[in-house]
Design a protein around this motif. Structure first.
Motif, short mmCIF file in Angstrom:
data_model
loop_
_atom_site.label_atom_id
_atom_site.label_comp_id
_atom_site.label_asym_id
_atom_site.label_seq_id
_atom_site.Cartn_x
_atom_site.Cartn_y
_atom_site.Cartn_z
N GLU A 43 0.82 -1.21 0.00
CA GLU A 43 0.00 0.00 0.00
C GLU A 43 0.86 1.27 0.00
O GLU A 43 0.48 2.28 -0.57
CB GLU A 43 -0.93 0.02 1.21
CG GLU A 43 -2.02 -1.01 1.17
CD GLU A 43 -3.05 -0.72 0.10
OE1 GLU A 43 -3.38 0.46 -0.13
OE2 GLU A 43 -3.52 -1.70 -0.52
N MET A 44 2.01 1.22 0.66
CA MET A 44 2.87 2.40 0.79
C MET A 44 3.78 2.61 -0.42
O MET A 44 4.33 3.69 -0.60
CB MET A 44 3.75 2.27 2.04
CG MET A 44 2.99 2.20 3.34
SD MET A 44 2.20 3.74 3.76
CE MET A 44 3.59 4.75 4.09
N GLU A 45 3.92 1.60 -1.26
CA GLU A 45 4.86 1.69 -2.39
C GLU A 45 4.60 2.89 -3.31
O GLU A 45 5.54 3.60 -3.69
CB GLU A 45 4.83 0.39 -3.19
CG GLU A 45 5.96 0.28 -4.17
CD GLU A 45 6.03 -1.10 -4.78
OE1 GLU A 45 6.86 -1.27 -5.68
OE2 GLU A 45 5.27 -2.00 -4.37
N PRO A 46 3.35 3.20 -3.69
CA PRO A 46 3.14 4.39 -4.53
C PRO A 46 3.59 5.68 -3.84
O PRO A 46 4.12 6.58 -4.50
CB PRO A 46 1.62 4.40 -4.77
CG PRO A 46 1.18 3.00 -4.54
CD PRO A 46 2.11 2.45 -3.50
N ALA A 47 3.41 5.78 -2.54
CA ALA A 47 3.85 6.98 -1.82
C ALA A 47 5.37 7.09 -1.85
O ALA A 47 5.92 8.17 -2.03
CB ALA A 47 3.35 6.95 -0.38
N PHE A 48 6.05 5.96 -1.70
CA PHE A 48 7.52 5.97 -1.77
C PHE A 48 7.98 6.39 -3.16
O PHE A 48 8.92 7.17 -3.30
CB PHE A 48 8.10 4.60 -1.44
CG PHE A 48 7.93 4.18 -0.02
CD1 PHE A 48 8.14 5.08 1.02
CD2 PHE A 48 7.58 2.89 0.30
CE1 PHE A 48 7.99 4.70 2.33
CE2 PHE A 48 7.43 2.49 1.62
CZ PHE A 48 7.63 3.40 2.64
N ASP A 49 7.31 5.88 -4.20
CA ASP A 49 7.69 6.24 -5.56
C ASP A 49 7.48 7.72 -5.83
O ASP A 49 8.33 8.38 -6.44
CB ASP A 49 6.89 5.41 -6.57
CG ASP A 49 7.30 3.94 -6.56
OD1 ASP A 49 8.41 3.63 -6.07
OD2 ASP A 49 6.51 3.11 -7.04
N SER A 50 6.36 8.28 -5.37
CA SER A 50 6.11 9.70 -5.60
C SER A 50 7.09 10.56 -4.82
O SER A 50 7.55 11.60 -5.30
CB SER A 50 4.67 10.07 -5.27
OG SER A 50 4.43 9.95 -3.89
N MET A 51 7.46 10.12 -3.61
CA MET A 51 8.44 10.87 -2.82
C MET A 51 9.81 10.83 -3.50
O MET A 51 10.51 11.83 -3.55
CB MET A 51 8.55 10.31 -1.41
CG MET A 51 9.48 11.10 -0.51
SD MET A 51 9.72 10.36 1.10
CE MET A 51 8.11 10.45 1.77
N ARG A 52 10.16 9.69 -4.05
CA ARG A 52 11.44 9.56 -4.74
C ARG A 52 11.46 10.49 -5.95
O ARG A 52 12.44 11.18 -6.20
CB ARG A 52 11.65 8.11 -5.17
CG ARG A 52 13.01 7.85 -5.78
CD ARG A 52 13.23 6.40 -6.18
NE ARG A 52 12.92 5.47 -5.11
CZ ARG A 52 11.99 4.53 -5.18
NH1 ARG A 52 11.27 4.38 -6.27
NH2 ARG A 52 11.78 3.72 -4.16
N GLY A 53 10.35 10.53 -6.71
CA GLY A 53 10.27 11.41 -7.87
C GLY A 53 10.37 12.87 -7.47
O GLY A 53 11.03 13.66 -8.14
#
Length: 106
Positions: A43-53
């Motif tokens: 569930e948290m993976e999309p948030a990590f990806d957007s933070m990385r971007g």
């Protein structure tokens, strides 16, 4: 930052049963916890990806900004206007400690 802390904590807790492996199979409680934390990570993976971007895009600009401002204590708290602009006002000189006052060389 909060997401990173949750991820580290989640990985740590998920790895605990692996570190303490005996010959006994994991209990139902351990299996349930592992599934819960695996689901949380998914569930948290999309948030990590957007933070990385965000950090890849804004990181250089923020680093440049930090290099241009010597002392953040001479500025007010940022203010967001109705149109979305962000204003960071300089504090009046009467509120600044003397060590933060600009020195004028004559």
């Amino acid at each position: 930052m909060r997401y990173l802390l949750v991820a580290i904590l989640t990985l740590h807790i998920a790895a605990l049963p692996l570190a303490a492996q005996d010959e006994d199979p994991p209990s139902m409680m351990e299996q349930g916890m592992r599934q819960f934390f695996e689901g949380l990570l998914l569930e948290m993976e999309p948030a990590f990806d957007s933070m990385r971007g965000f950090m890849e895009e804004m990181g250089p600009a923020l680093t440049d900004l930090m290099g241009q401002i010597d002392d953040w204590s001479v500025y007010e708290t940022p203010e967001i206007l109705e149109n979305g602009d962000i204003i960071i006002r300089r504090k009046p000189e009467s509120e600044l400690p003397e060590e933060n006052l600009p020195q004028i060389d004559l």
